[in-house]
Enzyme design. Structure first.
Site, PDB file in Angstrom:
ATOM      1  N   ARG A 158      46.640  43.017  55.874  1.00  0.00           N
ATOM      2  CA  ARG A 158      47.678  41.994  55.650  1.00  0.00           C
ATOM      3  C   ARG A 158      48.675  42.439  54.578  1.00  0.00           C
ATOM      4  O   ARG A 158      49.896  42.375  54.787  1.00  0.00           O
ATOM      5  CB  ARG A 158      47.014  40.674  55.206  1.00  0.00           C
ATOM      6  CG  ARG A 158      46.188  39.999  56.288  1.00  0.00           C
ATOM      7  CD  ARG A 158      45.437  38.811  55.704  1.00  0.00           C
ATOM      8  NE  ARG A 158      44.396  39.256  54.799  1.00  0.00           N
ATOM      9  CZ  ARG A 158      43.104  39.354  55.115  1.00  0.00           C
ATOM     10  NH1 ARG A 158      42.676  38.992  56.308  1.00  0.00           N
ATOM     11  NH2 ARG A 158      42.221  39.786  54.237  1.00  0.00           N
ATOM     12  N   HIS A 174      45.893  43.903  36.285  1.00  0.00           N
ATOM     13  CA  HIS A 174      45.414  43.250  37.516  1.00  0.00           C
ATOM     14  C   HIS A 174      46.174  41.928  37.765  1.00  0.00           C
ATOM     15  O   HIS A 174      45.586  40.847  37.733  1.00  0.00           O
ATOM     16  CB  HIS A 174      43.903  43.004  37.453  1.00  0.00           C
ATOM     17  CG  HIS A 174      43.293  42.781  38.806  1.00  0.00           C
ATOM     18  ND1 HIS A 174      42.013  43.143  39.129  1.00  0.00           N
ATOM     19  CD2 HIS A 174      43.802  42.209  39.938  1.00  0.00           C
ATOM     20  CE1 HIS A 174      41.745  42.811  40.376  1.00  0.00           C
ATOM     21  NE2 HIS A 174      42.824  42.238  40.902  1.00  0.00           N
ATOM     22  N   ILE A 175      47.473  42.087  38.051  1.00  0.00           N
ATOM     23  CA  ILE A 175      48.328  40.895  38.211  1.00  0.00           C
ATOM     24  C   ILE A 175      48.954  40.817  39.602  1.00  0.00           C
ATOM     25  O   ILE A 175      49.988  40.172  39.785  1.00  0.00           O
ATOM     26  CB  ILE A 175      49.466  40.860  37.164  1.00  0.00           C
ATOM     27  CG1 ILE A 175      50.263  42.185  37.185  1.00  0.00           C
ATOM     28  CG2 ILE A 175      48.932  40.533  35.794  1.00  0.00           C
ATOM     29  CD1 ILE A 175      51.658  42.056  36.637  1.00  0.00           C
ATOM     30  N   ARG A 182      41.440  48.255  44.390  1.00  0.00           N
ATOM     31  CA  ARG A 182      40.328  48.077  43.456  1.00  0.00           C
ATOM     32  C   ARG A 182      40.091  49.418  42.753  1.00  0.00           C
ATOM     33  O   ARG A 182      40.125  50.484  43.393  1.00  0.00           O
ATOM     34  CB  ARG A 182      39.048  47.670  44.190  1.00  0.00           C
ATOM     35  CG  ARG A 182      39.005  46.218  44.655  1.00  0.00           C
ATOM     36  CD  ARG A 182      38.868  45.225  43.505  1.00  0.00           C
ATOM     37  NE  ARG A 182      38.715  43.842  43.946  1.00  0.00           N
ATOM     38  CZ  ARG A 182      39.709  42.972  44.102  1.00  0.00           C
ATOM     39  NH1 ARG A 182      40.960  43.337  43.853  1.00  0.00           N
ATOM     40  NH2 ARG A 182      39.463  41.729  44.485  1.00  0.00           N
ATOM     41  N   SER A 214      48.547  39.147  42.295  1.00  0.00           N
ATOM     42  CA  SER A 214      48.879  37.825  42.855  1.00  0.00           C
ATOM     43  C   SER A 214      49.336  36.842  41.782  1.00  0.00           C
ATOM     44  O   SER A 214      49.435  35.642  42.040  1.00  0.00           O
ATOM     45  CB  SER A 214      47.650  37.254  43.574  1.00  0.00           C
ATOM     46  OG  SER A 214      46.597  37.054  42.644  1.00  0.00           O
ATOM     47  N   GLU A 257      37.350  46.421  34.061  1.00  0.00           N
ATOM     48  CA  GLU A 257      38.448  45.529  33.677  1.00  0.00           C
ATOM     49  C   GLU A 257      37.950  44.469  32.703  1.00  0.00           C
ATOM     50  O   GLU A 257      36.885  43.896  32.951  1.00  0.00           O
ATOM     51  CB  GLU A 257      39.042  44.871  34.924  1.00  0.00           C
ATOM     52  CG  GLU A 257      39.692  45.900  35.837  1.00  0.00           C
ATOM     53  CD  GLU A 257      40.316  45.305  37.095  1.00  0.00           C
ATOM     54  OE1 GLU A 257      40.310  44.072  37.250  1.00  0.00           O
ATOM     55  OE2 GLU A 257      40.794  46.085  37.930  1.00  0.00           O
TER      56      GLU A 257
END
Ligand code: NAP
Ligand code: GLV
Length: 324
Positions: free
Chosen positions: A155, A285-286, A237, A288, A266
């Site tokens: 997706r 880790h941003i 990841r 979304s 993380e």
């Protein structure tokens, strides 16, 4: 009687109201993200749990004898240990689709920043290192019309390919477990083998889930195949990549730069060698992390939880449970 649930992450007020309308709710009140050990202590007799990224292991499942539904407030669900979940007949859901465009935007931010050295040169200006007459020292790489190789045409991979093809007129090739003829036709992208993608792409972008098959998939051999001018971007990841091999490739300039949103550990240790390199763009880790998309994700996670507890079928089950 309303089912009892445990909400192990912060949710927006209106999502909490929706949950409370349908369930007896207990919340995690800590300031930091809940750990697996804290979840084991807290989960008790909950029939449903809403969480994001917390490891759900056999011990967690054993500590929750009445648990029927796990709602993961993320699309990636590598934090869930599938065997005990399947063995207990627990439903597990995630948040696909609602974050695709936001994560694709972020992937492009990393492509642009790493290729054009945005963060490195931002620091130059602030540190007073910008001098008149500088020429080649400030050069970066073109993005438009370059070749983008996407590893994982799902997706989000597709949303990135659309931006690349129609926004930046890039040549896009991809590698995926299954070939996607419909995407090839719709977007004008080309399927290639993994080694060919690595050897011929100007930008190599990782968009795979973390699974036993993908863990450690990109290491010294794979970085060795890449062009010396290649930019590597990971929005998937951290553990899919061997970080020490990535460090060597960047430090020895056998690849040009990297853009990273995710890491093996993380938060990443600020003393990590990767953070010493000027040719690395790093984000926490941003993928979304916009308020609109995080609201959509929390709403979907809450709806998944309530509907699954009510026995409804319109829930985003993780793929491994769809045929169980
Ligand atoms: P998706 O639609 O499931 O796409 C994943 C793609 O990877 C699928 O096309 C799948 O192929 C392919 N794939 C799986 N295993 C493979 C393997 N061993 N070899 C080759 N291809 C393989 O998932 P998505 O929604 O695009 O999300 C992808 C991942 O991005 C998530 O799992 C998550 O870890 C990560 N993510 C990160 C952020 C962030 O904030 N940085 C945000 C969202 C997601 P098939 O078509 O054969 O299944
Ligand atoms: C974020 O990393 C997600 O998987 O949704």
């Amino acid at each position: 009687m309303k089912p009892s649930i445990y909400v192990a992450k912060k949710v927006p007020g209106e999502v909490a109201e929706y949950l409370e309308a349908h369930c007896e709710v207990r919340y995690w009140n800590g300031n930091e993200a809940i750990t697996k050990e804290q979840l084991i202590e807290e989960i008790g007799d909950a029939e449903g749990v809403l969480l994001s990224g917390t490891p759900v292991t056999s011990e967690v499942i054993a500590a929750a004898p009445r648990l029927r539904v796990i709602s993961n407030n993320a699309v990636g669900y590598n934090n869930l240990r599938l065997e005990p979940i399947i063995a207990r007949g627990i439903l597990a859901t995630h948040t696909p689709h609602v974050l695709d465009e936001t994560v694709a935007d972020l992937a492009f931010a990393l492509i642009l920043a790493a290729g054009r050295r945005v963060t490195e040169l931002h620091a130059w200006v602030r540190e007073g290192r910008w001098k008149k007459g500088q020429e080649e020292e400030l050069y970066g790489l073109d993005i438009h019309h370059a070749t983008l190789g996407i590893i994982g045409m799902g997706r989000i991979g597709e949303a990135i390919a659309r931006r690349a093809r129609f926004g930046f007129e890039m040549n896009v090739q991809y590698y995926n477990r299954n070939r996607k003829p419909d995407v090839e036709e719709k977007l004008g992208v080309t399927y290639v083998g993994l080694d060919e993608l690595l050897a011929t792409s100007d930008y190599v972008l990782l968009m795979l889930p973390l699974t036993p098959e993908t863990r450690g998939m990109i290491g010294a051999r794979e970085f060795g195949l890449m062009k010396q001018t290649a930019v590597f971007v990971n929005v998937a990841r951290g553990p899919i990549v061997d970080e020490s091999a990535l460090y060597d490739a960047l430090a020895q300039r056998t690849i040009y730069a990297a853009g990273l949103d995710v890491y093996a550990q993380e938060p990443i240790d600020p003393a990590h060698p990767l953070l010493t390199l000027p040719n690395v763009v790093t984000l926490p880790h941003i993928g979304s992390a916009t308020s609109a998309t995080r609201m959509e994700m929390a709403s979907l996670a809450a709806r998944n939880l309530v509907h699954a507890l009510q026995g409804k079928s319109d829930i985003a089950l993780i793929p491994e449970l769809r045929n169980v």
